[in-house]
Write a protein that holds these residues in place. Structure first.
Motif, PDB file in Angstrom:
ATOM      1  N   PHE A 251       0.832  -1.203   0.000  1.00 67.45           N
ATOM      2  CA  PHE A 251       0.000   0.000   0.000  1.00 67.45           C
ATOM      3  C   PHE A 251       0.868   1.254   0.000  1.00 67.45           C
ATOM      4  O   PHE A 251       0.637   2.186  -0.785  1.00 67.45           O
ATOM      5  N   TYR A 252       1.856   1.308   0.876  1.00 70.48           N
ATOM      6  CA  TYR A 252       2.688   2.513   0.964  1.00 70.48           C
ATOM      7  C   TYR A 252       3.565   2.682  -0.273  1.00 70.48           C
ATOM      8  O   TYR A 252       3.856   3.809  -0.685  1.00 70.48           O
ATOM      9  N   GLN A 253       3.999   1.601  -0.875  1.00 68.60           N
ATOM     10  CA  GLN A 253       4.733   1.717  -2.134  1.00 68.60           C
ATOM     11  C   GLN A 253       3.882   2.401  -3.195  1.00 68.60           C
ATOM     12  O   GLN A 253       4.370   3.228  -3.971  1.00 68.60           O
ATOM     13  N   ARG A 254       2.603   2.043  -3.240  1.00 70.67           N
ATOM     14  CA  ARG A 254       1.706   2.601  -4.255  1.00 70.67           C
ATOM     15  C   ARG A 254       1.318   4.044  -3.977  1.00 70.67           C
ATOM     16  O   ARG A 254       1.178   4.849  -4.908  1.00 70.67           O
ATOM     17  N   TRP A 255       1.081   4.369  -2.702  1.00 65.83           N
ATOM     18  CA  TRP A 255       0.335   5.581  -2.407  1.00 65.83           C
ATOM     19  C   TRP A 255       1.083   6.616  -1.579  1.00 65.83           C
ATOM     20  O   TRP A 255       0.489   7.651  -1.216  1.00 65.83           O
ATOM     21  N   THR A 256       2.362   6.416  -1.277  1.00 67.84           N
ATOM     22  CA  THR A 256       3.094   7.398  -0.470  1.00 67.84           C
ATOM     23  C   THR A 256       3.109   8.766  -1.136  1.00 67.84           C
ATOM     24  O   THR A 256       2.925   9.801  -0.477  1.00 67.84           O
ATOM     25  N   ASP A 257       3.325   8.826  -2.444  1.00 71.85           N
ATOM     26  CA  ASP A 257       3.338  10.123  -3.137  1.00 71.85           C
ATOM     27  C   ASP A 257       1.971  10.800  -3.047  1.00 71.85           C
ATOM     28  O   ASP A 257       1.879  12.013  -2.846  1.00 71.85           O
ATOM     29  N   ALA A 258       0.901  10.017  -3.200  1.00 68.81           N
ATOM     30  CA  ALA A 258      -0.440  10.589  -3.099  1.00 68.81           C
ATOM     31  C   ALA A 258      -0.716  11.081  -1.684  1.00 68.81           C
ATOM     32  O   ALA A 258      -1.376  12.116  -1.491  1.00 68.81           O
ATOM     33  N   ILE A 259      -0.243  10.345  -0.676  1.00 68.73           N
ATOM     34  CA  ILE A 259      -0.388  10.788   0.711  1.00 68.73           C
ATOM     35  C   ILE A 259       0.333  12.118   0.917  1.00 68.73           C
ATOM     36  O   ILE A 259      -0.209  13.051   1.527  1.00 68.73           O
ATOM     37  N   ARG A 260       1.516  12.215   0.387  1.00 70.88           N
ATOM     38  CA  ARG A 260       2.307  13.443   0.541  1.00 70.88           C
ATOM     39  C   ARG A 260       1.599  14.636  -0.118  1.00 70.88           C
ATOM     40  O   ARG A 260       1.582  15.734   0.430  1.00 70.88           O
ATOM     41  N   ARG A 261       1.016  14.393  -1.280  1.00 67.75           N
ATOM     42  CA  ARG A 261       0.346  15.485  -1.997  1.00 67.75           C
ATOM     43  C   ARG A 261      -0.940  15.931  -1.314  1.00 67.75           C
ATOM     44  O   ARG A 261      -1.281  17.120  -1.339  1.00 67.75           O
ATOM     45  N   GLY A 262      -1.668  14.985  -0.718  1.00 69.23           N
ATOM     46  CA  GLY A 262      -3.024  15.308  -0.281  1.00 69.23           C
ATOM     47  C   GLY A 262      -3.258  15.412   1.206  1.00 69.23           C
ATOM     48  O   GLY A 262      -4.357  15.805   1.617  1.00 69.23           O
ATOM     49  N   HIS A 263      -2.262  15.118   2.044  1.00 70.32           N
ATOM     50  CA  HIS A 263      -2.542  14.999   3.467  1.00 70.32           C
ATOM     51  C   HIS A 263      -2.957  16.314   4.112  1.00 70.32           C
ATOM     52  O   HIS A 263      -3.718  16.327   5.075  1.00 70.32           O
ATOM     53  N   ALA A 264      -2.464  17.446   3.589  1.00 71.49           N
ATOM     54  CA  ALA A 264      -2.729  18.737   4.238  1.00 71.49           C
ATOM     55  C   ALA A 264      -4.013  19.403   3.740  1.00 71.49           C
ATOM     56  O   ALA A 264      -4.359  20.489   4.203  1.00 71.49           O
ATOM     57  N   ARG A 265      -4.726  18.771   2.818  1.00 70.72           N
ATOM     58  CA  ARG A 265      -5.927  19.406   2.276  1.00 70.72           C
ATOM     59  C   ARG A 265      -6.997  19.556   3.354  1.00 70.72           C
ATOM     60  O   ARG A 265      -7.028  18.800   4.330  1.00 70.72           O
ATOM     61  N   ARG A 266      -7.890  20.514   3.151  1.00 66.86           N
ATOM     62  CA  ARG A 266      -9.025  20.656   4.042  1.00 66.86           C
ATOM     63  C   ARG A 266     -10.049  19.574   3.700  1.00 66.86           C
ATOM     64  O   ARG A 266     -10.465  19.442   2.546  1.00 66.86           O
ATOM     65  N   ARG A 267     -10.455  18.818   4.688  1.00 65.11           N
ATOM     66  CA  ARG A 267     -11.370  17.708   4.441  1.00 65.11           C
ATOM     67  C   ARG A 267     -12.824  18.164   4.564  1.00 65.11           C
ATOM     68  O   ARG A 267     -13.197  18.852   5.507  1.00 65.11           O
ATOM     69  N   LYS A 268     -13.612  17.723   3.607  1.00 62.62           N
ATOM     70  CA  LYS A 268     -15.005  18.136   3.520  1.00 62.62           C
ATOM     71  C   LYS A 268     -15.853  17.422   4.561  1.00 62.62           C
ATOM     72  O   LYS A 268     -15.526  16.309   4.994  1.00 62.62           O
ATOM     73  N   THR A 269     -16.952  18.047   4.967  1.00 64.30           N
ATOM     74  CA  THR A 269     -17.940  17.403   5.824  1.00 64.30           C
ATOM     75  C   THR A 269     -19.314  17.498   5.167  1.00 64.30           C
ATOM     76  O   THR A 269     -19.552  18.357   4.314  1.00 64.30           O
ATOM     77  N   TRP A 270     -20.202  16.589   5.573  1.00 68.42           N
ATOM     78  CA  TRP A 270     -21.575  16.558   5.073  1.00 68.42           C
ATOM     79  C   TRP A 270     -22.517  16.344   6.254  1.00 68.42           C
ATOM     80  O   TRP A 270     -22.209  15.567   7.165  1.00 68.42           O
ATOM     81  N   LEU A 271     -23.677  16.986   6.238  1.00 69.07           N
ATOM     82  CA  LEU A 271     -24.666  16.778   7.280  1.00 69.07           C
ATOM     83  C   LEU A 271     -25.314  15.411   7.099  1.00 69.07           C
ATOM     84  O   LEU A 271     -25.645  15.009   5.978  1.00 69.07           O
ATOM     85  N   ARG A 272     -25.492  14.686   8.186  1.00 67.00           N
ATOM     86  CA  ARG A 272     -26.174  13.394   8.122  1.00 67.00           C
ATOM     87  C   ARG A 272     -27.584  13.561   7.565  1.00 67.00           C
ATOM     88  O   ARG A 272     -28.253  14.553   7.822  1.00 67.00           O
ATOM     89  N   ARG A 273     -28.039  12.574   6.831  1.00 75.00           N
ATOM     90  CA  ARG A 273     -29.402  12.564   6.296  1.00 75.00           C
ATOM     91  C   ARG A 273     -30.278  11.660   7.163  1.00 75.00           C
ATOM     92  O   ARG A 273     -30.969  10.763   6.679  1.00 75.00           O
ATOM     93  N   ALA A 274     -30.238  11.918   8.442  1.00 79.45           N
ATOM     94  CA  ALA A 274     -30.949  11.065   9.393  1.00 79.45           C
ATOM     95  C   ALA A 274     -32.441  11.374   9.398  1.00 79.45           C
ATOM     96  O   ALA A 274     -32.867  12.501   9.137  1.00 79.45           O
ATOM     97  N   THR A 275     -33.241  10.367   9.723  1.00 75.31           N
ATOM     98  CA  THR A 275     -34.664  10.554   9.969  1.00 75.31           C
ATOM     99  C   THR A 275     -34.848  11.138  11.364  1.00 75.31           C
ATOM    100  O   THR A 275     -33.909  11.186  12.178  1.00 75.31           O
ATOM    101  N   ALA A 276     -36.076  11.568  11.669  1.00 75.52           N
ATOM    102  CA  ALA A 276     -36.357  12.070  13.011  1.00 75.52           C
ATOM    103  C   ALA A 276     -36.065  11.007  14.065  1.00 75.52           C
ATOM    104  O   ALA A 276     -35.505  11.295  15.131  1.00 75.52           O
TER     105      ALA A 276
END
Length: 297
Positions: A251-276
């Motif tokens: 896994f780390y062989q494949r994705w270390t570069d992607a981790i380095r590029r993306g780790h500091a990004r602001r992560r999105k949130t979404w409101l739950r679509r819960a019922t009452a």
């Protein structure tokens, strides 16, 4: 919606765990019989009567959601999950363990509403997600693969994580994935066979294709419970660590570069679509959680 009105295909791999599987199926029959759900039980070389039990359920008139039984020959989790993904008729597929039990009727409706509301979410973890960070030191041991500096387990920042989904990098089972994602990037990679790190590899491929990966603590909300001992008891600890190190290194062989590029990004949130009912259930869980913390020594 998928074929025959099915929206969610639930994939349950099972191996010699019949009493627990019976409880899992009973929970689906109790809480999801009226939902657009199908169950795909992948009987993985069982010798404890599981196959005969499942055949009997179908023959005698199963009272739960549509049930199909698939057979593998002790292929283990990754291959069984891929078999289920290939056979699924729903537009969503849920990777579920045979020792997980639904506890609430609002659980499935909320999952379906979530994916309808948020087309950018490609995969959703239902317990915890993973956030990866770059570390300059090489991966030499199993402990290195799970070093908290590299990989942090999370349900998102408190206290809003009770009400929101939180973007993550990777996940742990159980999770729901769009079939469109699997069609685009492929299923779990057999290079990670028999299991471990396969799902995070899938997440990175899904993210590269333009979707996001999210998590929410539905188990903490009281939607289901996971009886962990039966899942992890199948593979001895030393063998599990051997597999984990091999797959983690890949896994780390494949994705270390992607981790380095993306780790500091602001992560999105979404409101739950819960019922009452779902919100009310969650508030009760919040109260229990707060009371438990107050009572802790």
């Amino acid at each position: 919606m998928g074929e025959s009105g099915i929206e969610l295909s639930v994939i349950i791999a099972t191996h010699n765990n019949l009493p627990t599987l019976q409880k899992a199926l009973a929970s689906w029959a109790r809480f999801a019989a009226d939902q657009p759900v199908e169950l795909l039980v992948v009987e993985d070389g069982c010798t404890d009567g599981t196959r005969e039990y499942l055949e009997g359920l179908i023959r005698d008139g199963w009272k739960g959601p549509p049930l199909r039984v698939l057979h593998e020959n002790d292929a283990h989790e990754l291959v069984c999950t891929n078999r289920g993904l290939a056979e699924a008729r729903g537009s969503l597929a849920l990777s579920w363990h045979d020792d997980m039990f639904i506890l609430q009727p609002w659980f499935v409706p909320e999952l379906l509403a979530t994916f309808r509301a948020y087309p950018d979410v490609g995969l959703l973890a239902l317990s915890r997600g993973l956030v990866f960070s770059p570390v300059d030191e090489p991966v030499r041991t199993w402990d290195d693969t799970v070093d908290w500096r590299r990989m942090r387990s999370t349900v998102g920042p408190a206290p809003l994580n009770w009400a929101r989904l939180y973007e993550v990098d990777g996940v742990m089972r159980p999770w729901v994935v769009r079939r469109a994602c699997v069609d685009r990037v492929g299923p779990l990679d057999p290079a990670f066979r028999p299991t471990e790190w396969d799902e995070s590899d899938l997440c990175f491929r899904i993210r590269e294709a333009g979707w996001r990966v999210a998590t929410h603590g539905f188990e903490r909300d009281g939607a289901y419970v996971h009886q962990l001992s039966t899942t992890y008891g199948r593979t001895p600890s030393a063998r599990r660590q051997e597999i984990g190190f091999r797959n983690g290194s890949l896994f780390y062989q494949r994705w270390t570069d992607a981790i380095r590029r993306g780790h500091a990004r602001r992560r999105k949130t979404w409101l739950r679509r819960a019922t009452a009912v779902g919100w009310a259930s969650t508030l009760r869980q919040v109260a229990r959680f707060a009371a438990g913390r107050r009572d802790a020594p």
